[in-house]
Design an enzyme around this catalytic site. Sequence first.
Site: not given
Length: 331
Positions: A12, A170, A200, A197, A278-279, A16
């Site tokens: 995951h 999103g 969450e 997702h 994740d990010d 971007d």
Amino acid sequence: MIDTSIPLVDLHRHLDGNVRVNTIWELGHQHGIALPADSLETLAPFVQIQGKETSLVAFLKKLDWMVAVLADLDAVKRVAYENVADAALSGLDYAELRFSPYYMAMNHKLPIEGVVEAVVDGVKAGLKDYNVKINLIGILSRSFGQAACTQELEGLLAHKQHLVAMDLAGDEMGFPGELFNDHFKRVRDADLAITAHAGEAAGSQSMWQAIQELGATRIGHGVNAIHDPKLMEYLAKHRIGIESCPTSNLHTSTVASYAEHPFRTFMDAGVLINLNTDDPGVSAIDINHEYRIAKSELKLTDAELAQVQRNGVEMAFLSDSERKALYAAKV
């Protein structure tokens, strides 16, 4: 702590959401894009978490700067290439990089299909230079609505041979999964795997919907499953993988502290769960950080961490032969 005899994976991981700060700086100046800071050093707080954000939406504002500098397809290709480099340099054997072409295209009105092509080309270039296995997951960004997701889906399906799965990401509360049932029927018809997702920002019902209606075999985050005993039992029985991202969950205020993170609850219930970043660009972390946190804050033993590593390989969107090859490379 990390068992070097077991493949290290990150399933995951948003492409971007992993744009280097210096790349944002360079692309901003190259394309005349006004940045929120006048030096590389002062830019970091605008694009990386300092402490934690108040909500998922506040967290996503950091992400916005990462795509704001994608002024042309060469910039997209560069970011994709650097994602492969970053995955390899962090010690990963395998990563699934997910990306939303609509989100990446929107600031500068890039062609969605062109963004997909540029990501594929950048990843291919990276794989020539770095020793890591990479697969791609396309994202439908629900926050932009059904019509935008249809455009996004078209662009992704045009290159489905370069994807292993599709994801729904999103605003989970504002755009519930049932709005996208038709989109994911097309994904299933294209023989792509599905992750979503869910659980969450919304409750366990969002996870039930993702599994039963969208066809998800993995769930991103899923922290709210612990309030639904029947769901926990279902997840364990059917080997639905939970892509857990503890630091991200803290940063988005999905959990108030590491101590309150439900990772241990999932493990004790026999649910298939692994660790992910994740990010990583926004959170300023790598996979090693997540394993350190799992040991020090989530109180996992070395044996449990090894099981989490194995879980990740089991959960990966790979064939049995590809899984065996990952293990064989560690001998």
